[in-house]
Design an enzyme around this catalytic site. Sequence first.
Site, PDB file in Angstrom:
ATOM      1  N   GLY A 176     -11.983   2.649   3.740  1.00 43.34           N
ATOM      2  CA  GLY A 176     -10.529   2.786   3.840  1.00 43.34           C
ATOM      3  C   GLY A 176     -10.051   3.942   4.703  1.00 43.34           C
ATOM      4  O   GLY A 176      -8.980   3.874   5.304  1.00 43.34           O
TER       5      GLY A 176
ATOM      6  N   LYS B  45      -0.672   9.016  -4.717  1.00 40.33           N
ATOM      7  CA  LYS B  45       0.172   8.368  -5.736  1.00 40.33           C
ATOM      8  C   LYS B  45       0.137   9.244  -6.981  1.00 40.33           C
ATOM      9  O   LYS B  45      -0.616   8.966  -7.922  1.00 40.33           O
ATOM     10  CB  LYS B  45      -0.421   7.008  -6.121  1.00 40.33           C
ATOM     11  CG  LYS B  45      -0.094   5.853  -5.229  1.00 40.33           C
ATOM     12  CD  LYS B  45      -0.577   4.583  -5.948  1.00 40.33           C
ATOM     13  CE  LYS B  45      -0.975   3.513  -4.994  1.00 40.33           C
ATOM     14  NZ  LYS B  45      -1.643   2.381  -5.672  1.00 40.33           N
TER      15      LYS B  45
ATOM     16  N   GLU C 157      -9.657  11.568   2.882  1.00 44.79           N
ATOM     17  CA  GLU C 157      -9.499  10.377   2.039  1.00 44.79           C
ATOM     18  C   GLU C 157      -8.311   9.540   2.503  1.00 44.79           C
ATOM     19  O   GLU C 157      -7.364  10.055   3.101  1.00 44.79           O
ATOM     20  CB  GLU C 157      -9.247  10.814   0.585  1.00 44.79           C
ATOM     21  CG  GLU C 157     -10.507  10.928  -0.249  1.00 44.79           C
ATOM     22  CD  GLU C 157     -11.049   9.564  -0.676  1.00 44.79           C
ATOM     23  OE1 GLU C 157     -10.584   8.518  -0.157  1.00 44.79           O
ATOM     24  OE2 GLU C 157     -11.932   9.540  -1.535  1.00 44.79           O
ATOM     25  N   ASP C 158      -8.367   8.268   2.175  1.00 45.07           N
ATOM     26  CA  ASP C 158      -7.243   7.383   2.491  1.00 45.07           C
ATOM     27  C   ASP C 158      -6.135   7.508   1.448  1.00 45.07           C
ATOM     28  O   ASP C 158      -4.964   7.694   1.782  1.00 45.07           O
ATOM     29  CB  ASP C 158      -7.703   5.921   2.614  1.00 45.07           C
ATOM     30  CG  ASP C 158      -8.567   5.455   1.429  1.00 45.07           C
ATOM     31  OD1 ASP C 158      -8.863   6.275   0.520  1.00 45.07           O
ATOM     32  OD2 ASP C 158      -8.955   4.272   1.415  1.00 45.07           O
TER      33      ASP C 158
ATOM     34  N   PHE D 161       0.944  -1.048  -5.043  1.00 40.14           N
ATOM     35  CA  PHE D 161      -0.327  -1.318  -4.362  1.00 40.14           C
ATOM     36  C   PHE D 161      -0.056  -1.548  -2.887  1.00 40.14           C
ATOM     37  O   PHE D 161       0.684  -2.436  -2.516  1.00 40.14           O
ATOM     38  CB  PHE D 161      -1.044  -2.523  -4.983  1.00 40.14           C
ATOM     39  CG  PHE D 161      -2.469  -2.610  -4.528  1.00 40.14           C
ATOM     40  CD1 PHE D 161      -3.449  -1.817  -5.116  1.00 40.14           C
ATOM     41  CD2 PHE D 161      -2.826  -3.446  -3.480  1.00 40.14           C
ATOM     42  CE1 PHE D 161      -4.765  -1.864  -4.673  1.00 40.14           C
ATOM     43  CE2 PHE D 161      -4.141  -3.502  -3.033  1.00 40.14           C
ATOM     44  CZ  PHE D 161      -5.108  -2.703  -3.636  1.00 40.14           C
TER      45      PHE D 161
ATOM     46  N   ARG E  40      -7.002  -4.394   6.355  1.00 37.38           N
ATOM     47  CA  ARG E  40      -7.367  -3.059   6.846  1.00 37.38           C
ATOM     48  C   ARG E  40      -6.902  -2.830   8.282  1.00 37.38           C
ATOM     49  O   ARG E  40      -6.697  -1.699   8.704  1.00 37.38           O
ATOM     50  CB  ARG E  40      -8.892  -2.874   6.815  1.00 37.38           C
ATOM     51  CG  ARG E  40      -9.507  -2.860   5.426  1.00 37.38           C
ATOM     52  CD  ARG E  40     -10.947  -2.367   5.535  1.00 37.38           C
ATOM     53  NE  ARG E  40     -11.747  -2.655   4.352  1.00 37.38           N
ATOM     54  CZ  ARG E  40     -11.798  -1.892   3.257  1.00 37.38           C
ATOM     55  NH1 ARG E  40     -11.054  -0.814   3.197  1.00 37.38           N
ATOM     56  NH2 ARG E  40     -12.567  -2.217   2.236  1.00 37.38           N
TER      57      ARG E  40
ATOM     58  N   ASP F 281      -5.382   7.793  -6.077  1.00 42.23           N
ATOM     59  CA  ASP F 281      -4.632   7.017  -7.050  1.00 42.23           C
ATOM     60  C   ASP F 281      -4.840   7.687  -8.410  1.00 42.23           C
ATOM     61  O   ASP F 281      -4.186   8.672  -8.728  1.00 42.23           O
ATOM     62  CB  ASP F 281      -5.160   5.583  -6.982  1.00 42.23           C
ATOM     63  CG  ASP F 281      -4.358   4.579  -7.774  1.00 42.23           C
ATOM     64  OD1 ASP F 281      -3.167   4.816  -7.988  1.00 42.23           O
ATOM     65  OD2 ASP F 281      -4.920   3.545  -8.178  1.00 42.23           O
TER      66      ASP F 281
HETATM   67  P1  IMP Z   1      -8.815   6.261  -7.582  1.00 41.76           P
HETATM   68  O1  IMP Z   1     -10.239   6.480  -8.000  1.00 41.76           O
HETATM   69  O2  IMP Z   1      -8.015   5.544  -8.633  1.00 41.76           O
HETATM   70  O3  IMP Z   1      -8.118   7.501  -7.089  1.00 41.76           O
HETATM   71  O4  IMP Z   1      -8.846   5.201  -6.410  1.00 41.76           O
HETATM   72  C1  IMP Z   1      -9.254   5.523  -5.151  1.00 41.76           C
HETATM   73  C2  IMP Z   1      -9.633   4.295  -4.360  1.00 41.76           C
HETATM   74  O5  IMP Z   1      -9.007   3.101  -4.870  1.00 41.76           O
HETATM   75  C3  IMP Z   1      -9.141   4.444  -2.948  1.00 41.76           C
HETATM   76  O6  IMP Z   1     -10.081   5.116  -2.132  1.00 41.76           O
HETATM   77  C4  IMP Z   1      -8.901   3.022  -2.541  1.00 41.76           C
HETATM   78  O7  IMP Z   1     -10.092   2.451  -2.079  1.00 41.76           O
HETATM   79  C5  IMP Z   1      -8.481   2.335  -3.820  1.00 41.76           C
HETATM   80  N1  IMP Z   1      -7.012   2.254  -3.963  1.00 41.76           N
HETATM   81  C6  IMP Z   1      -6.226   2.936  -4.820  1.00 41.76           C
HETATM   82  N2  IMP Z   1      -4.934   2.591  -4.675  1.00 41.76           N
HETATM   83  C7  IMP Z   1      -4.907   1.686  -3.685  1.00 41.76           C
HETATM   84  C8  IMP Z   1      -3.843   0.949  -3.051  1.00 41.76           C
HETATM   85  O8  IMP Z   1      -2.641   1.070  -3.342  1.00 41.76           O
HETATM   86  N3  IMP Z   1      -4.226   0.099  -2.060  1.00 41.76           N
HETATM   87  C9  IMP Z   1      -5.535  -0.070  -1.671  1.00 41.76           C
HETATM   88  N4  IMP Z   1      -6.538   0.583  -2.243  1.00 41.76           N
HETATM   89  C10 IMP Z   1      -6.235   1.462  -3.232  1.00 41.76           C
END
Ligand code: IMP
Length: 189
Positions: free
Chosen positions: A49, A137, A105-106, A158, A171, A109
Amino acid sequence: MIRSDDLHADIGEILLTEEAIRTRTAELGAQVAADYAGRALTLVSVLKGSLPFMADLMREIPLPLRIDLMEVSSYGGTATESSGLVRIIKDLSASIAGEDVLLVEDIIDTGLTLNYLVRYLRGKSPASLRICTLLDKPARRLVDLPVDYVGFEIPDQFVVGYGLDYGERYRNLRFVGVLRPEVYAPPAE
Ligand code: IMP
């Protein structure tokens, strides 16, 4: 299931235009360059990502730097929810011991994936470790992590595009948009 072949048709709202992303990335690059001048900077990004953001950000940092790439996948969650259980698919290709590392990082969340990565990278004895994310987020955060550089705070929706996927699609969009909920939660038949 019927899915449109037109990627744009699945997008409800464009949250960040290509222009907005470019402008903000240039600002972040300038900030990073000022903060890391004279240091041994290594950018570590996490596939897949972060690929477009990493490619654009590194070209906005006019310093001698190294890059490295990791790939992780989370398992045990769903297509739109992270579980925090992370598997390393591709590890760093060189030592980061003694390096000033900026993790690129992209999106953050829940923070569970990042939390895992930060612990993992700290174990490799970098001189310093900071975090740069294009998207944040904050409403969804489950673990408290200091994030040093944030491109944009976004609401709890999302999003796809500019590297971010749903089921490995979208992507390649140049912008970040909100995926229409009916794409990932089709109405009951
Ligand atoms: P976390 O572990 O919940 O912080 O999630 C991180 C990963 O979940 C990111 O690196 C993304 O790959 C994916 N992710 C979280 N939110 C989104 C979203 O809104 N769109 C697409 N991928 C997401």
